[in-house]
Scaffold this motif. Sequence first.
Motif, short mmCIF file in Angstrom:
data_model
loop_
_atom_site.label_atom_id
_atom_site.label_comp_id
_atom_site.label_asym_id
_atom_site.label_seq_id
_atom_site.Cartn_x
_atom_site.Cartn_y
_atom_site.Cartn_z
N UNK A 75 -20.92 -14.39 29.98
CA UNK A 75 -22.18 -13.65 29.97
C UNK A 75 -22.01 -12.17 30.29
N UNK A 76 -20.81 -11.76 30.66
CA UNK A 76 -20.57 -10.36 31.02
C UNK A 76 -21.03 -9.44 29.88
N UNK A 77 -21.87 -8.47 30.24
CA UNK A 77 -22.34 -7.49 29.27
C UNK A 77 -23.44 -7.98 28.35
N UNK A 78 -24.03 -9.13 28.65
CA UNK A 78 -25.10 -9.68 27.81
C UNK A 78 -26.42 -9.71 28.57
N UNK A 79 -27.47 -10.11 27.88
CA UNK A 79 -28.80 -10.19 28.48
C UNK A 79 -28.90 -11.27 29.56
N UNK A 80 -27.90 -12.15 29.62
CA UNK A 80 -27.97 -13.28 30.53
C UNK A 80 -27.25 -13.06 31.86
N UNK A 81 -26.83 -11.81 32.10
CA UNK A 81 -26.25 -11.46 33.39
C UNK A 81 -26.76 -10.08 33.77
N UNK A 82 -27.58 -9.97 34.82
CA UNK A 82 -28.21 -8.69 35.16
C UNK A 82 -27.20 -7.60 35.48
N UNK A 83 -27.55 -6.38 35.13
CA UNK A 83 -26.70 -5.24 35.46
C UNK A 83 -26.92 -4.79 36.90
N UNK A 84 -28.14 -4.99 37.41
CA UNK A 84 -28.46 -4.60 38.78
C UNK A 84 -27.65 -5.43 39.77
N UNK A 85 -27.05 -4.75 40.76
CA UNK A 85 -26.15 -5.43 41.70
C UNK A 85 -26.86 -6.52 42.50
N UNK A 86 -28.08 -6.24 42.96
CA UNK A 86 -28.80 -7.24 43.75
C UNK A 86 -29.18 -8.44 42.90
N UNK A 87 -29.66 -8.18 41.68
CA UNK A 87 -30.03 -9.29 40.81
C UNK A 87 -28.81 -10.13 40.42
N UNK A 88 -27.66 -9.47 40.27
CA UNK A 88 -26.44 -10.23 40.01
C UNK A 88 -26.09 -11.11 41.20
N UNK A 89 -26.28 -10.57 42.40
CA UNK A 89 -26.01 -11.36 43.60
C UNK A 89 -26.94 -12.56 43.68
N UNK A 90 -28.18 -12.41 43.24
CA UNK A 90 -29.10 -13.54 43.20
C UNK A 90 -28.62 -14.61 42.21
N UNK A 91 -28.05 -14.16 41.10
CA UNK A 91 -27.47 -15.11 40.16
C UNK A 91 -26.36 -15.90 40.84
N UNK A 92 -25.47 -15.19 41.54
CA UNK A 92 -24.38 -15.88 42.24
C UNK A 92 -24.95 -16.86 43.27
N UNK A 93 -26.00 -16.44 43.98
CA UNK A 93 -26.62 -17.31 44.97
C UNK A 93 -27.04 -18.64 44.34
N UNK A 94 -27.70 -18.57 43.20
CA UNK A 94 -28.19 -19.80 42.55
C UNK A 94 -27.04 -20.61 41.96
N UNK A 95 -25.98 -19.94 41.53
CA UNK A 95 -24.82 -20.68 41.02
C UNK A 95 -24.15 -21.46 42.15
N UNK A 96 -24.05 -20.85 43.33
CA UNK A 96 -23.48 -21.55 44.48
C UNK A 96 -24.41 -22.69 44.91
N UNK A 97 -25.70 -22.44 44.89
CA UNK A 97 -26.69 -23.47 45.22
C UNK A 97 -26.54 -24.67 44.27
N UNK A 98 -26.35 -24.36 43.00
CA UNK A 98 -26.22 -25.44 42.01
C UNK A 98 -25.04 -26.34 42.32
N UNK A 99 -23.92 -25.77 42.68
CA UNK A 99 -22.72 -26.56 42.92
C UNK A 99 -22.72 -27.26 44.27
#
Length: 203
Positions: A75-99
């Motif tokens: 997803x790097x560089x696509x619409x499915x991974x935010x460019x904003x650092x905080x929003x990216x961190x939220x993505x990581x948060x939910x990925x860790x939550x999922x696992x």
Amino acid sequence: MTTIYGMTDSGNCYKPRLLMAKLGRPFTHVETSSRDGTTRSPGYLAKNANGKVPLLELDDGRFLAESNAILLHLAEGTRLLPADAYERALVYQWLFFEQYSHEPYVAVRRSLYVYPERAAQATPERLASLLESGNKALGVMEVQLAKTPFLASNAISVADIALYAYTHDAGTGGFELANFPAVSAWLDRVRADPGHVPIGWLP
């Protein structure tokens, strides 16, 4: 061409296929299953010593394992991974939550119903424990999705793809999605996003 090794009916293996479909990227699928011993073959273990799927093989021959790591890379560089650092961190948060808080309960309870060889593990006590923990995870998602249309921001991301994979089929594991209206509405939004394909889709 990019190759993804995986089991068609596995939610973890569905994640990168769904992402590639939404991005409109071509790839090759190689059916590789823990059920038939393929993941324990010497040839496969040479690619991934952990003997699990999915596994991504890049055009240059490098490999990448773990479904959510694969999502982040693709997803790097696509619409499915935010460019904003905080929003990216939220993505990581939910990925860790999922696992850690979702997959071990929602996916595992589903597997006890889907795979006959695991039926002996489906004791009443284990099923009840998995149901309780899985409902707790769905409840966490419900709280967030009552506030925002997608998990990490107002736009769909790989966090949504990761959690969609097993949530959309949670009913097979005995979870009552009707009890989570915000989650159910979110599932519809993910399905409505361009390029969506079902779990059984292959390129």
